[in-house]
Design a protein around this motif. Sequence first.
Motif, PDB file in Angstrom:
ATOM      1  N   TYR A  39       7.568   0.813  57.206  1.00 13.78           N
ATOM      2  CA  TYR A  39       8.605  -0.037  57.798  1.00 13.78           C
ATOM      3  C   TYR A  39       8.565  -1.418  57.169  1.00 13.78           C
ATOM      4  CZ  TYR A  39       9.002   3.561  61.384  1.00 13.78           C
ATOM      5  OH  TYR A  39       9.199   4.752  62.043  1.00 13.78           O
ATOM      6  N   PHE A  40       9.709  -2.093  57.182  1.00  9.72           N
ATOM      7  CA  PHE A  40       9.760  -3.474  56.710  1.00  9.72           C
ATOM      8  C   PHE A  40      10.707  -4.272  57.596  1.00  9.72           C
ATOM      9  CE2 PHE A  40      12.875  -1.085  54.263  1.00  9.72           C
ATOM     10  CZ  PHE A  40      13.974  -1.906  54.110  1.00  9.72           C
ATOM     11  N   LEU A  41      10.377  -5.532  57.747  1.00  9.89           N
ATOM     12  CA  LEU A  41      11.138  -6.430  58.613  1.00  9.89           C
ATOM     13  C   LEU A  41      12.030  -7.367  57.818  1.00  9.89           C
ATOM     14  CD1 LEU A  41      11.408  -7.315  61.632  1.00  9.89           C
ATOM     15  CD2 LEU A  41       9.561  -8.934  61.202  1.00  9.89           C
ATOM     16  N   LEU A  42      11.641  -7.662  56.576  1.00 11.15           N
ATOM     17  CA  LEU A  42      12.325  -8.682  55.778  1.00 11.15           C
ATOM     18  C   LEU A  42      13.187  -8.078  54.685  1.00 11.15           C
ATOM     19  CD1 LEU A  42       9.323 -11.155  55.347  1.00 11.15           C
ATOM     20  CD2 LEU A  42      10.975 -11.036  57.216  1.00 11.15           C
ATOM     21  N   ASN A  43      12.558  -7.428  53.709  1.00 13.45           N
ATOM     22  CA  ASN A  43      13.329  -6.891  52.580  1.00 13.45           C
ATOM     23  C   ASN A  43      12.549  -5.855  51.809  1.00 13.45           C
ATOM     24  OD1 ASN A  43      12.178  -8.059  49.859  1.00 13.45           O
ATOM     25  ND2 ASN A  43      12.069  -9.719  51.342  1.00 13.45           N
ATOM     26  N   SER A  44      13.296  -5.064  51.054  1.00 14.25           N
ATOM     27  CA  SER A  44      12.727  -4.138  50.081  1.00 14.25           C
ATOM     28  C   SER A  44      13.374  -4.429  48.736  1.00 14.25           C
ATOM     29  CB  SER A  44      13.022  -2.690  50.491  1.00 14.25           C
ATOM     30  OG  SER A  44      12.583  -1.785  49.494  1.00 14.25           O
ATOM     31  N   SER A  45      12.631  -4.183  47.656  1.00 14.09           N
ATOM     32  CA  SER A  45      13.214  -4.431  46.332  1.00 14.09           C
ATOM     33  C   SER A  45      12.683  -3.454  45.312  1.00 14.09           C
ATOM     34  CB  SER A  45      12.923  -5.871  45.872  1.00 14.09           C
ATOM     35  OG  SER A  45      11.563  -6.021  45.499  1.00 14.09           O
ATOM     36  N   MET A  46      13.459  -3.308  44.254  1.00 13.29           N
ATOM     37  CA  MET A  46      13.052  -2.560  43.064  1.00 13.29           C
ATOM     38  C   MET A  46      13.527  -3.354  41.858  1.00 13.29           C
ATOM     39  SD  MET A  46      13.781   1.426  41.949  1.00 13.29           S
ATOM     40  CE  MET A  46      12.662   2.062  43.200  1.00 13.29           C
ATOM     41  N   GLY A  47      12.756  -3.316  40.776  1.00 17.54           N
ATOM     42  CA  GLY A  47      13.089  -4.079  39.583  1.00 17.54           C
ATOM     43  C   GLY A  47      12.163  -5.270  39.442  1.00 17.54           C
ATOM     44  N   ASN A 100      21.916  -6.026  47.478  1.00 15.21           N
ATOM     45  CA  ASN A 100      22.263  -7.000  46.445  1.00 15.21           C
ATOM     46  C   ASN A 100      21.651  -6.568  45.114  1.00 15.21           C
ATOM     47  OD1 ASN A 100      23.567  -8.538  48.390  1.00 15.21           O
ATOM     48  ND2 ASN A 100      21.775  -9.786  48.814  1.00 15.21           N
ATOM     49  N   LEU A 101      22.504  -6.264  44.152  1.00 11.64           N
ATOM     50  CA  LEU A 101      22.057  -5.684  42.891  1.00 11.64           C
ATOM     51  C   LEU A 101      22.423  -6.561  41.702  1.00 11.64           C
ATOM     52  CD1 LEU A 101      20.972  -3.245  41.193  1.00 11.64           C
ATOM     53  CD2 LEU A 101      23.315  -2.338  41.263  1.00 11.64           C
ATOM     54  N   CYS A 102      21.421  -6.854  40.870  1.00 14.56           N
ATOM     55  CA  CYS A 102      21.641  -7.370  39.521  1.00 14.56           C
ATOM     56  C   CYS A 102      21.469  -6.182  38.584  1.00 14.56           C
ATOM     57  CB  CYS A 102      20.621  -8.449  39.172  1.00 14.56           C
ATOM     58  SG  CYS A 102      20.684  -9.913  40.230  1.00 14.56           S
ATOM     59  N   ALA A 103      22.475  -5.874  37.766  1.00 11.92           N
ATOM     60  CA  ALA A 103      22.467  -4.623  37.010  1.00 11.92           C
ATOM     61  C   ALA A 103      22.698  -4.858  35.524  1.00 11.92           C
ATOM     62  CB  ALA A 103      23.543  -3.677  37.546  1.00 11.92           C
ATOM     63  N   GLY A 104      21.907  -4.186  34.697  1.00 11.03           N
ATOM     64  CA  GLY A 104      22.123  -4.162  33.257  1.00 11.03           C
ATOM     65  C   GLY A 104      22.074  -5.519  32.588  1.00 11.03           C
ATOM     66  N   GLY A 133      17.805  -5.868  45.764  1.00  9.71           N
ATOM     67  CA  GLY A 133      17.274  -6.275  47.055  1.00  9.71           C
ATOM     68  C   GLY A 133      18.015  -5.564  48.164  1.00  9.71           C
ATOM     69  N   VAL A 134      17.267  -4.858  49.009  1.00 11.36           N
ATOM     70  CA  VAL A 134      17.820  -4.220  50.205  1.00 11.36           C
ATOM     71  C   VAL A 134      17.231  -5.009  51.363  1.00 11.36           C
ATOM     72  CG1 VAL A 134      18.039  -2.076  51.514  1.00 11.36           C
ATOM     73  CG2 VAL A 134      17.920  -2.002  49.007  1.00 11.36           C
ATOM     74  N   ILE A 135      18.031  -5.882  51.964  1.00 11.24           N
ATOM     75  CA  ILE A 135      17.455  -6.979  52.748  1.00 11.24           C
ATOM     76  C   ILE A 135      17.920  -6.999  54.202  1.00 11.24           C
ATOM     77  CG2 ILE A 135      17.289  -8.361  50.634  1.00 11.24           C
ATOM     78  CD1 ILE A 135      19.599 -10.103  51.754  1.00 11.24           C
ATOM     79  N   LYS A 136      17.008  -7.509  55.062  1.00 11.99           N
ATOM     80  CA  LYS A 136      17.329  -7.871  56.433  1.00 11.99           C
ATOM     81  C   LYS A 136      17.210  -9.370  56.661  1.00 11.99           C
ATOM     82  CE  LYS A 136      18.606  -6.260  59.273  1.00 11.99           C
ATOM     83  NZ  LYS A 136      20.076  -6.131  59.571  1.00 11.99           N
ATOM     84  N   ARG A 137      16.662 -10.091  55.707  1.00  8.27           N
ATOM     85  CA  ARG A 137      16.575 -11.557  55.750  1.00  8.27           C
ATOM     86  C   ARG A 137      17.013 -12.093  54.389  1.00  8.27           C
ATOM     87  NH1 ARG A 137      12.773 -13.331  59.725  1.00  8.27           N
ATOM     88  NH2 ARG A 137      12.669 -11.719  61.334  1.00  8.27           N
ATOM     89  N   GLN A 138      17.574 -13.281  54.357  1.00  6.89           N
ATOM     90  CA  GLN A 138      18.084 -13.846  53.109  1.00  6.89           C
ATOM     91  C   GLN A 138      16.982 -14.360  52.194  1.00  6.89           C
ATOM     92  OE1 GLN A 138      20.756 -16.695  54.963  1.00  6.89           O
ATOM     93  NE2 GLN A 138      22.535 -15.474  54.386  1.00  6.89           N
ATOM     94  N   HIS A 139      15.862 -14.821  52.761  1.00  4.84           N
ATOM     95  CA  HIS A 139      14.793 -15.441  51.966  1.00  4.84           C
ATOM     96  C   HIS A 139      13.836 -14.379  51.441  1.00  4.84           C
ATOM     97  CE1 HIS A 139      15.719 -19.663  53.079  1.00  4.84           C
ATOM     98  NE2 HIS A 139      16.198 -19.093  54.169  1.00  4.84           N
ATOM     99  N   PHE A 140      13.386 -14.559  50.194  1.00  2.02           N
ATOM    100  CA  PHE A 140      12.433 -13.611  49.618  1.00  2.02           C
ATOM    101  C   PHE A 140      11.685 -14.276  48.467  1.00  2.02           C
ATOM    102  CE2 PHE A 140      16.062 -13.290  46.898  1.00  2.02           C
ATOM    103  CZ  PHE A 140      15.636 -12.820  45.657  1.00  2.02           C
TER     104      PHE A 140
END
Length: 309
Positions: free
Chosen positions: A141-149, A238-242, A211-218
Amino acid sequence: MIVVVNANAHAGKGLARWRAVEPLVQARYPHRAVLCETEAQARTAVIAACASGEAVIAAAGGDGCVNLVLNAVMDPETDAPRHPIALGAIGLGSSNDFHKPRSTERDLGGIPVALSPTAGKRMDLGRADWIAPGGERGTSYFLLNSSMGATAAGNYDYNHPTGLLALFKGLNTDLAIQWATLRTIARFSNVSATIEVDGQPVATGPISNLGVIKRQHFAGGMRYDTPVTPDDGLFDVNLCAGMSRLEFIRAVMAIEKGRFTGLPKTHHWRASQVRLVPEAPAPLELDGEVRLIQEVTLRVVPRAIHVCG
């Protein structure tokens, strides 16, 4: 109230920070503290607190400590706490994104605290059902955010410091974060992956940062400007791609100023579920904690836990 203290937070300075602020916390929020040197000790303390019926379980450490307490409390069979509790936090860590945007009115001795159940509310959680490269399956589980990249790679480096990063982390947190960011940019590469948003595949190019987020700050000083709130039942995706390395540097500089919307090669969705399947195993970050995965499904669990204010 039980306070689970990560003595190793903030590059080993957690115990000293706790001892400085503990009398102020005790005066306002009577509690019993459990000092923990290892993750296993912290999990044992949380499980015992749930079993004894504690009303508030607080994590004294960084975002990783909050995440550890959260995952020890939650039952994947029900998506609910094992015992009805309020989750509190005392920011002894390096980043303390849990406490952002920070209200100094809640500070004690210059340390951010969130320990009042009556000032809190029920908040959403993210649930990550992941498959590791060896086939191991798990739920986190996560409360703030998840990310890849890039963010996930940077968090992995920060959590496993070597060389100059290890030196800087022991001396100055801000310098260590800046050095980790520079190392991440120097090693920057896109992650080829299949992305599904609410069950629909999206074609965007490889992941520079997601960023797959529940809070804006990371990530310490970064901030998205998309409209997510902690209890709205949706992720901001929120995705930055390529991006090239230069394009990514420009994006980082903008996001540090809270400007993401409208950047070139970015995409934004509001969604309750995201599935990621990288072509090769890739780091997945959940509230600063990183694991290598070959597949993950992220979904919102609406208003799953009461969080102190």
